[in-house]
Write an enzyme that holds these catalytic residues in place. Structure first.
Site, PDB file in Angstrom:
ATOM      1  CG  ASP A   1      40.262 -55.140  -8.188  1.00 56.62           C
ATOM      2  OD1 ASP A   1      39.403 -54.658  -7.427  1.00 56.62           O
ATOM      3  OD2 ASP A   1      39.979 -55.941  -9.102  1.00 56.62           O
TER       4      ASP A   1
HETATM    5  C1  BGC Z   1      36.491 -55.811  -8.467  1.00 59.01           C
HETATM    6  C2  BGC Z   1      36.612 -54.428  -9.034  1.00 59.01           C
HETATM    7  C3  BGC Z   1      35.734 -53.490  -8.257  1.00 59.01           C
HETATM    8  C4  BGC Z   1      36.136 -53.550  -6.789  1.00 59.01           C
HETATM    9  C5  BGC Z   1      35.338 -52.609  -5.895  1.00 59.01           C
HETATM   10  C6  BGC Z   1      36.724 -55.825  -6.965  1.00 59.01           C
HETATM   11  O1  BGC Z   1      36.414 -57.062  -6.454  1.00 59.01           O
HETATM   12  O2  BGC Z   1      37.411 -56.667  -9.102  1.00 59.01           O
HETATM   13  O3  BGC Z   1      36.234 -54.448 -10.396  1.00 59.01           O
HETATM   14  O4  BGC Z   1      35.845 -52.184  -8.764  1.00 59.01           O
HETATM   15  O5  BGC Z   1      35.945 -54.860  -6.328  1.00 59.01           O
HETATM   16  O6  BGC Z   1      34.055 -53.048  -5.714  1.00 59.01           O
END
Ligand code: BGC
Length: 738
Positions: free
Chosen positions: A273
């Site tokens: 993530d």
């Molecule tokens: C989130 C993810 C997301 C990623 C990209 C993160 O903060 O937890 O779910 O895909 O950002 O935007």
């Protein structure tokens, strides 16, 4: 529609279900037919990926394990970007968020209903179509990989991202996620499942330590990922921000190497993530394949990985494996040979029609005293619509699950309305109102001869400010002078805005008071709830009907009106328990405070299992939902089939006067210490005309009758389960023994 089984299994099942070409089967133990057929293609893709890796230079390989920050080869970009290697014919790969629609940062996209609504439909085909429809837009915009596919379980009913997930049951969540994944990958878009794992709350978002015992992990929190990973083979697993039993998820060798890659034979890539990587060699050796650069601290940069290879802490073989996984997925999913180019037009009208039908199939009718609903348009001359900005918009979830509007091109909360806080128009902007879907006009369209009047907070500079006493009185007066009052209440939630403090309708704080006042003024009060979480309903006994509409997406206004007026017969069932009080929930503790390092002390007793085990009556239980018709259940038969399968079959009959769809659910009481009274093992969704009945089969695999044996670290089949067939987890209509 159910997933087709392996031929041998299908033959076995057909013994007792000759008339049915497709038989619902609970997950695991058997791969879908497509998996078997794909095995050959998969081997060829591996060979091709390996040979590409052999031709790549070290620098080219390093480019493939580290997504570039703020770079992209599509206009405006998405959330991540891997630069291709033109000399080897490897294209760029652009990624965008896609929880509830494409998260392109500059291109307009459809806002689909929130993912929890998909779970509430209990409709596998719908979940597959959802994945497909979102992927069509991603691909048209130039994205070869979607980052939707959230499936953390609703352990914490106040969880800020529940709207992006699939409820509290691992089988429901896992099977719906598998369908979504298949739908996405059918469009040559790599699917993601996330956030792996133990990421059930926003508190401690930056690295809280989720403490979960192995059996609970296996039987609950790993299971939706296992079902999706093994039956649908997503290309990408996103590891989460939190720690799991002390170790960051993105460097946790147990969940990445041991479980995901070795036990489940996951062949795709593990991606961190955004900002969830915390080391170089430890993360790589634990199974992390790609880091997402967030512009700050980064660990899988070319320089750091080179250094790790030079000092021997990371092997070249492992680097090759990381790159090969990504290339393999690109080849297998069609992204290598037919990359998304972007710049394609999108049929927004068709997508809008899909969002409307998805919303309609997912709404849950929670209460309908004296058949208050459906409303009879011809009999109503004055309709009051109150609250929730029903004159202007419906609510959507916030954060990375948000989308740009196809009509205005702006993010929700910006387009068309001039909210005071929305000047930035970014997806982190609060609030998140989808503007082109007013409920008031949709109701007016269905009741053209009635006078439809709105009352409520129309203050667009602060849409969630509390209703004033004066506004509440005006609403009550309007309700008193109307034939029916529809009160719309909204519970906003979003990523990075924390978890909800309470399940009570908190924002604006006095929505409960608004409902009470309206209900006191008019006995025909219908409440429509827009939320991504369960909400408390202290006014439940004072209103005549309640509809849970979730965050219904950009056609939500029309879908709500269609349900209220009976153009659509509601058929959704709750994928989460709606408790009577905050104090009744498994995570409330003594005072409702959140643990930054949550201990999953309730073990297997999570969600409906908690209420059943503790004998707590919820307000509305898991699996619950009414219809404008009713259904009778009869003739249960439980038969053993070859291969350890159990065929649970029974009749469902539409006993009412209108067509409708029922979701018969099969639960097992597994006679083993620590197991909950009942756990879901399968379901079907059957559409029936009045008077029509269907003999439904749900085939339960051995895995669904097993428990995790911690002594031997393996699944143990437990014979002699009680079989329950019901219209919800508590409305049990038939009972037998396996
Ligand atoms: C989130 C993810 C997301 C990623 C990209 C993160 O903060 O937890 O779910 O895909 O950002 O935007």
């Amino acid at each position: 529609m159910q997933k087709k089984l392996w031929p041998a299994v299908a033959i076995a099942a057909a013994v007792s279900a000759a008339a049915h070409a497709e038989i619902p089967t609970s997950a695991l133990d058997f791969a879908p037919l497509s998996t078997v057929l794909n095995a050959f293609a998969s081997a060829a893709a591996h060979r091709r990926a390996e040979s590409l890796v052999e031709k790549m230079t070290l620098d080219e390989k390093l480019q493939f394990i580290h997504s570039q920050y703020a770079m992209s080869s599509v206009p405006g970009g998405g959330a991540g970007y891997i630069q291709g290697v033109p000399r080897l014919g490897i294209p760029d790969l652009n990624m965008a968020d896609s929880s509830t629609g494409s998260g392109s940062t500059s291109q307009p996209s459809t806002t689909f209903p929130a993912t929890i609504a998909v779970a509430a439909s209990w409709d596998r085909q719908l979940a597959s179509n959802y994945g497909k429809q979102v992927a069509i837009q991603l691909r048209a915009q130039g994205f070869g990989m979607g980052l939707g596919g959230g499936t953390n379980l609703a352990r914490e009913p106040r969880g800020g991202r529940l709207f992006e997930y699939l409820g509290e049951d691992p089988i429901l969540a896992g099977e719906m996620l598998a369908e979504r994944t298949d739908g996405t990958q059918s469009q040559k878009v790599i699917a993601t499942i996330k956030h792996y794992m133990g990421n059930e709350q926003e508190h401690g978002r930056g690295g809280g330590n989720s403490q979960i015992d192995e059996r609970t992990m296996r039987e609950l929190y790993l299971l939706p990922f296992e079902i999706a990973a093994r039956t649908a083979q997503p290309g990408n697993v996103m590891c989460s921000y939190n720690r799991v039993n002390g170790t960051y998820a993105c460097e946790n060798s147990h969940i990445l190497n041991d479980v995901l890659k070795n036990e489940w034979h996951f062949e795709g890539q593990v991606q961190s993530d955004w900002g969830a990587a915390h080391s170089t060699a430890p993360a790589i050796n634990a199974g992390l394949d790609e880091e997402e650069d967030v512009g700050s601290t980064v660990y899988l940069t070319p320089a750091l990985v080179k250094q790790a290879i030079a000092n021997g802490s990371v092997s070249t073989a492992r680097l090759n494996d990381m790159v090969e996984r990504k290339l393999y997925v690109m080849i297998r999913d069609g992204v290598m040979d037919d990359p998304a180019k972007g710049g394609k037009s999108i049929n927004f009208a068709a997508a809008n029609a899909f969002t409307q039908s998805t919303a309609e199939q997912s709404m849950v009718l929670l209460k309908n005293a004296s058949n208050q609903l459906p409303l009879a348009a011809g009999a109503l001359s004055r309709i009051a619509v109150i609250g929730g900005h029903a004159d202007a918009a419906v609510l959507t979830g916030g954060g990375s699950g948000n989308t740009r509007d196809p009509v205005t091109g702006a993010f929700s909360g910006c387009g068309g309305l001039t909210f005071g806080t929305s000047s930035g128009c970014s997806w982190w902007t609060n609030p998140w109102l989808k503007v082109e879907t007013p409920i008031v006009s949709a109701i007016q369209a269905l009741a053209p001869q009635a006078k439809v009047t709105f009352a409520g907070n129309s203050d667009q500079t602060s849409p969630f400010r509390a209703y004033t006493q004066q506004e509440i009185s005006q609403a009550a007066t309007l309700a008193a002078n109307s034939d029916v009052a529809v009160v719309v209440v909204a519970q906003p939630a979003g990523e990075d805005f924390g978890d909800l403090q309470s399940l009570s309708l908190a924002n604006p704080t006095n929505q409960d008071a608004l409902i009470e006042a309206v209900a006191a003024a008019n006995p025909h009060t219908v409440v429509v709830v827009e939320s991504g979480n369960p909400v408390l309903m202290p006014w439940k006994d004072k209103v005549s009907a309640i509809v849970e509409a979730w965050y219904p997406g950009e056609a939500g206004g029309k879908a709500i009106a269609n349900v209220l007026f009976g153009k659509v017969n509601p058929s959704g069932k709750l994928p989460v328990t709606f408790p009577a009080r905050d104090q009744d929930t498994p995570t409330w503790g003594t005072d409702g405070s959140f643990q930054t390092d949550p201990v999953y002390a309730e073990g297997l007793d999570m969600g409906y299992r908690w209420y059943d085990a503790k004998n707590i009556t919820p307000m509305f239980e898991f699996g619950y939902g009414l219809s404008y018709t009713h259904f009778g259940y009869s003739d249960l038969s439980v038969k053993r089939l070859p291969g350890g399968l159990t065929d649970v079959s029974f009749d469902v009959r539409n006993d009412g006067r209108v067509a409708g769809a029922e979701v018969p659910q099969v639960y097992l009481g597994v006679p083993y210490q620590g197991e909950p009274p009942r756990r879901l093992v399968g379901w079907d969704k059957v559409a029936l005309n009045p008077g029509q009945s269907r003999h439904v089969h749900v085939v339960v695999t051995p895995r669904m009758q097993s428990v995790w044996d911690t002594t031997h670290s393996r699944w143990q089949y437990v014979p002699g389960s009680s079989v329950y067939v019901g219209a919800s987890s508590r409305d049990i209509r038939l009972q037998g023994r396996s």
